[in-house]
Design a protein around this motif. Structure first.
Motif, PDB file in Angstrom:
ATOM      1  N   MET A   1       1.129  -1.328  -0.071  1.00  0.00           N
ATOM      2  CA  MET A   1      -0.056   0.357  -0.152  1.00  0.00           C
ATOM      3  C   MET A   1       0.733   1.185  -0.342  1.00  0.00           C
ATOM      4  O   MET A   1       1.667   1.141   1.010  1.00  0.00           O
ATOM      5  CB  MET A   1      -0.645   0.126   1.239  1.00  0.00           C
ATOM      6  CG  MET A   1      -1.893   1.091   1.355  1.00  0.00           C
ATOM      7  SD  MET A   1      -3.001   0.503   2.668  1.00  0.00           S
ATOM      8  CE  MET A   1      -2.686   2.001   3.915  1.00  0.00           C
ATOM      9  N   THR A   2       0.693   2.748  -0.957  1.00  0.00           N
ATOM     10  CA  THR A   2       1.552   3.438  -0.975  1.00  0.00           C
ATOM     11  C   THR A   2       1.323   4.257   0.260  1.00  0.00           C
ATOM     12  O   THR A   2       0.057   5.237  -0.655  1.00  0.00           O
ATOM     13  CB  THR A   2       0.981   3.988  -2.265  1.00  0.00           C
ATOM     14  OG1 THR A   2       2.366   2.542  -3.707  1.00  0.00           O
ATOM     15  CG2 THR A   2       2.385   4.700  -2.536  1.00  0.00           C
ATOM     16  N   PRO A   3       1.926   5.274   0.666  1.00  0.00           N
ATOM     17  CA  PRO A   3       0.836   6.328   1.529  1.00  0.00           C
ATOM     18  C   PRO A   3       0.517   7.118   0.659  1.00  0.00           C
ATOM     19  O   PRO A   3       1.283   7.427  -0.083  1.00  0.00           O
ATOM     20  CB  PRO A   3       2.013   6.361   2.578  1.00  0.00           C
ATOM     21  CG  PRO A   3       3.365   6.487   1.783  1.00  0.00           C
ATOM     22  CD  PRO A   3       3.258   4.853   1.073  1.00  0.00           C
ATOM     23  N   GLU A   4      -0.354   8.299   1.162  1.00  0.00           N
ATOM     24  CA  GLU A   4      -0.976   9.452   0.213  1.00  0.00           C
ATOM     25  C   GLU A   4      -0.112  10.342   0.700  1.00  0.00           C
ATOM     26  O   GLU A   4       0.322  11.340  -0.304  1.00  0.00           O
ATOM     27  CB  GLU A   4      -1.649   9.959   0.473  1.00  0.00           C
ATOM     28  CG  GLU A   4      -3.640   8.559   0.220  1.00  0.00           C
ATOM     29  CD  GLU A   4      -3.589   8.346  -1.528  1.00  0.00           C
ATOM     30  OE1 GLU A   4      -3.363   9.943  -2.043  1.00  0.00           O
ATOM     31  OE2 GLU A   4      -3.518   7.452  -2.118  1.00  0.00           O
ATOM     32  N   THR A   5       0.281  11.076   2.441  1.00  0.00           N
ATOM     33  CA  THR A   5       1.493  11.743   2.216  1.00  0.00           C
ATOM     34  C   THR A   5       3.103  11.586   3.193  1.00  0.00           C
ATOM     35  O   THR A   5       2.126   9.764   3.497  1.00  0.00           O
ATOM     36  CB  THR A   5       0.410  12.615   2.561  1.00  0.00           C
ATOM     37  OG1 THR A   5      -0.100  12.141   4.211  1.00  0.00           O
ATOM     38  CG2 THR A   5      -0.267  13.327   2.257  1.00  0.00           C
ATOM     39  N   LEU A   6       3.468  12.121   3.174  1.00  0.00           N
ATOM     40  CA  LEU A   6       4.630  11.434   4.595  1.00  0.00           C
ATOM     41  C   LEU A   6       3.907  11.215   5.762  1.00  0.00           C
ATOM     42  O   LEU A   6       4.669  10.861   6.435  1.00  0.00           O
ATOM     43  CB  LEU A   6       5.524  12.944   4.325  1.00  0.00           C
ATOM     44  CG  LEU A   6       6.566  13.148   2.666  1.00  0.00           C
ATOM     45  CD1 LEU A   6       7.523  14.045   3.207  1.00  0.00           C
ATOM     46  CD2 LEU A   6       7.269  11.104   3.433  1.00  0.00           C
ATOM     47  N   ASP A   7       2.864  12.474   5.863  1.00  0.00           N
ATOM     48  CA  ASP A   7       2.089  12.503   7.423  1.00  0.00           C
ATOM     49  C   ASP A   7       2.065  10.445   7.487  1.00  0.00           C
ATOM     50  O   ASP A   7       2.176  10.735   8.958  1.00  0.00           O
ATOM     51  CB  ASP A   7       0.800  13.288   7.525  1.00  0.00           C
ATOM     52  CG  ASP A   7       1.084  14.723   7.152  1.00  0.00           C
ATOM     53  OD1 ASP A   7       3.103  14.947   7.790  1.00  0.00           O
ATOM     54  OD2 ASP A   7       0.949  15.980   7.536  1.00  0.00           O
ATOM     55  N   GLU A   8       1.925  10.265   6.587  1.00  0.00           N
ATOM     56  CA  GLU A   8       1.333   8.742   6.840  1.00  0.00           C
ATOM     57  C   GLU A   8       2.064   7.611   6.993  1.00  0.00           C
ATOM     58  O   GLU A   8       2.248   6.716   8.086  1.00  0.00           O
ATOM     59  CB  GLU A   8       0.377   7.910   5.694  1.00  0.00           C
ATOM     60  CG  GLU A   8      -0.813   9.007   5.807  1.00  0.00           C
ATOM     61  CD  GLU A   8      -1.212   8.170   4.459  1.00  0.00           C
ATOM     62  OE1 GLU A   8      -0.934   6.879   3.673  1.00  0.00           O
ATOM     63  OE2 GLU A   8      -1.676   9.316   3.974  1.00  0.00           O
ATOM     64  N   LEU A   9       4.226   8.223   7.190  1.00  0.00           N
ATOM     65  CA  LEU A   9       4.645   7.459   7.069  1.00  0.00           C
ATOM     66  C   LEU A   9       5.560   7.521   9.165  1.00  0.00           C
ATOM     67  O   LEU A   9       6.537   7.316   8.984  1.00  0.00           O
ATOM     68  CB  LEU A   9       6.202   7.395   6.183  1.00  0.00           C
ATOM     69  CG  LEU A   9       5.795   7.689   4.365  1.00  0.00           C
ATOM     70  CD1 LEU A   9       6.460   8.036   3.588  1.00  0.00           C
ATOM     71  CD2 LEU A   9       5.262   5.585   4.721  1.00  0.00           C
ATOM     72  N   LYS A  10       5.224   8.646   9.473  1.00  0.00           N
ATOM     73  CA  LYS A  10       5.683   9.351  10.615  1.00  0.00           C
ATOM     74  C   LYS A  10       5.214   8.460  11.654  1.00  0.00           C
ATOM     75  O   LYS A  10       4.186   7.171  11.961  1.00  0.00           O
ATOM     76  CB  LYS A  10       5.139  10.593  10.861  1.00  0.00           C
ATOM     77  CG  LYS A  10       5.538  11.851  10.255  1.00  0.00           C
ATOM     78  CD  LYS A  10       4.975  12.994  10.693  1.00  0.00           C
ATOM     79  CE  LYS A  10       5.560  14.766  10.154  1.00  0.00           C
ATOM     80  NZ  LYS A  10       4.717  15.483  10.627  1.00  0.00           N
ATOM     81  N   GLY A  11       6.325   8.178  12.629  1.00  0.00           N
ATOM     82  CA  GLY A  11       5.897   6.889  13.862  1.00  0.00           C
ATOM     83  C   GLY A  11       5.199   8.244  14.353  1.00  0.00           C
ATOM     84  O   GLY A  11       4.447   9.138  15.154  1.00  0.00           O
ATOM     85  N   THR A  12       4.264   7.011  14.878  1.00  0.00           N
ATOM     86  CA  THR A  12       3.017   7.790  15.940  1.00  0.00           C
ATOM     87  C   THR A  12       3.322   6.970  17.538  1.00  0.00           C
ATOM     88  O   THR A  12       3.429   7.647  18.830  1.00  0.00           O
ATOM     89  CB  THR A  12       2.175   7.273  15.083  1.00  0.00           C
ATOM     90  OG1 THR A  12       1.267   5.736  15.087  1.00  0.00           O
ATOM     91  CG2 THR A  12       0.911   7.899  14.171  1.00  0.00           C
ATOM     92  N   GLY A  13       3.755   5.838  17.477  1.00  0.00           N
ATOM     93  CA  GLY A  13       3.838   5.373  19.157  1.00  0.00           C
ATOM     94  C   GLY A  13       5.204   6.548  19.739  1.00  0.00           C
ATOM     95  O   GLY A  13       5.599   7.273  19.704  1.00  0.00           O
ATOM     96  N   PRO A  14       5.510   5.681  20.779  1.00  0.00           N
ATOM     97  CA  PRO A  14       6.028   6.122  21.640  1.00  0.00           C
ATOM     98  C   PRO A  14       7.783   7.014  21.285  1.00  0.00           C
ATOM     99  O   PRO A  14       8.165   5.449  19.870  1.00  0.00           O
ATOM    100  CB  PRO A  14       6.388   4.995  22.940  1.00  0.00           C
ATOM    101  CG  PRO A  14       6.140   4.149  22.580  1.00  0.00           C
ATOM    102  CD  PRO A  14       4.809   4.498  21.465  1.00  0.00           C
ATOM    103  N   LEU A  15       8.665   7.354  21.473  1.00  0.00           N
ATOM    104  CA  LEU A  15       9.621   7.782  21.054  1.00  0.00           C
ATOM    105  C   LEU A  15      10.726   6.768  21.150  1.00  0.00           C
ATOM    106  O   LEU A  15      12.124   6.983  22.511  1.00  0.00           O
ATOM    107  CB  LEU A  15      10.165   9.137  21.421  1.00  0.00           C
ATOM    108  CG  LEU A  15       9.788   9.610  20.586  1.00  0.00           C
ATOM    109  CD1 LEU A  15      10.714  11.557  21.164  1.00  0.00           C
ATOM    110  CD2 LEU A  15       9.985   9.975  19.396  1.00  0.00           C
ATOM    111  N   SER A  16      10.714   5.622  20.724  1.00  0.00           N
ATOM    112  CA  SER A  16      10.838   3.994  21.150  1.00  0.00           C
ATOM    113  C   SER A  16      12.974   3.890  20.231  1.00  0.00           C
ATOM    114  O   SER A  16      12.138   4.996  19.230  1.00  0.00           O
ATOM    115  CB  SER A  16      10.873   2.974  20.892  1.00  0.00           C
ATOM    116  OG  SER A  16       9.680   2.227  20.218  1.00  0.00           O
ATOM    117  N   GLY A  17      13.580   3.705  20.817  1.00  0.00           N
ATOM    118  CA  GLY A  17      14.511   3.432  19.331  1.00  0.00           C
ATOM    119  C   GLY A  17      15.666   4.705  19.633  1.00  0.00           C
ATOM    120  O   GLY A  17      16.109   5.077  18.417  1.00  0.00           O
ATOM    121  N   LEU A  18      15.787   5.465  20.807  1.00  0.00           N
ATOM    122  CA  LEU A  18      16.357   6.436  20.486  1.00  0.00           C
ATOM    123  C   LEU A  18      17.618   5.987  20.962  1.00  0.00           C
ATOM    124  O   LEU A  18      18.975   7.121  20.333  1.00  0.00           O
ATOM    125  CB  LEU A  18      15.871   6.682  21.848  1.00  0.00           C
ATOM    126  CG  LEU A  18      14.813   8.133  21.388  1.00  0.00           C
ATOM    127  CD1 LEU A  18      14.403   9.252  22.720  1.00  0.00           C
ATOM    128  CD2 LEU A  18      14.932   8.798  20.359  1.00  0.00           C
TER     129      LEU A  18
END
Length: 153
Positions: A1-18
């Motif tokens: 599935m191709t995202p419509e905008t870059l906003d859809e690619l942003k992480g939404t969960g907690p900032l893990s992986g720092l």
């Protein structure tokens, strides 16, 4: 599935992986270095060619403590970069001329580099960048300055 905008690619969960290893995996196990973003963000304003930046990163690779000097061999840097010894020599001379490093020699003629000038310059550049961001932030808060702030960015 191709995202419509870059906003859809942003992480939404907690900032893990720092943690750096969470992001890079085994690639960081041989080592990594912390480099201020401002060195890359203001590379052009610092007058750094891509080759000079690469040489500088090779020098900072050996800089572990604030008061340390570094002494990688020019031949080692040239080999890492895949360029001639002369290219590295020109780049280090240019970095010194630009006031970013200080080349010195030991009594037996070995070259070493002091990176305190780089640190001092980046602190000035970073302070200016933060002031610019603060100014843009203040303009964005005022209704008439929002468009000006957007254009300045």
């Amino acid at each position: 599935m191709t995202p419509e905008t870059l906003d859809e690619l942003k992480g939404t969960g907690p900032l893990s992986g720092l943690r750096i290893k969470d992001r890079w995996g085994v690639a960081v196990e041989p080592g990594f270095q912390a480099v201020p973003d401002v060195l890359i963000l203001r590379q052009g304003k610092l007058g750094l060619s891509s080759e000079e930046l690469n040489v500088l990163l090779n020098l900072t690779l050996h800089w572990w403590r604030e008061d340390d000097v570094v002494f990688p061999r020019t031949a080692t840097i040239a080999q890492r970069m895949g360029v001639s010894l002369r290219s590295v020599q020109r780049a280090t001379k240019s970095l010194e001329k630009k006031g970013l490093v200080k080349r010195q020699k030991t009594g037996d003629g070995k070259t070493y580099y002091d990176l305190k000038p780089l640190r001092a310059r980046l602190q000035l550049v970073a302070s200016k960048l933060l002031e610019e961001r603060e100014g843009i932030s203040r303009k964005q808060k005022s209704p008439s300055g929002a468009a000006e702030a957007f254009e300045a960015a």
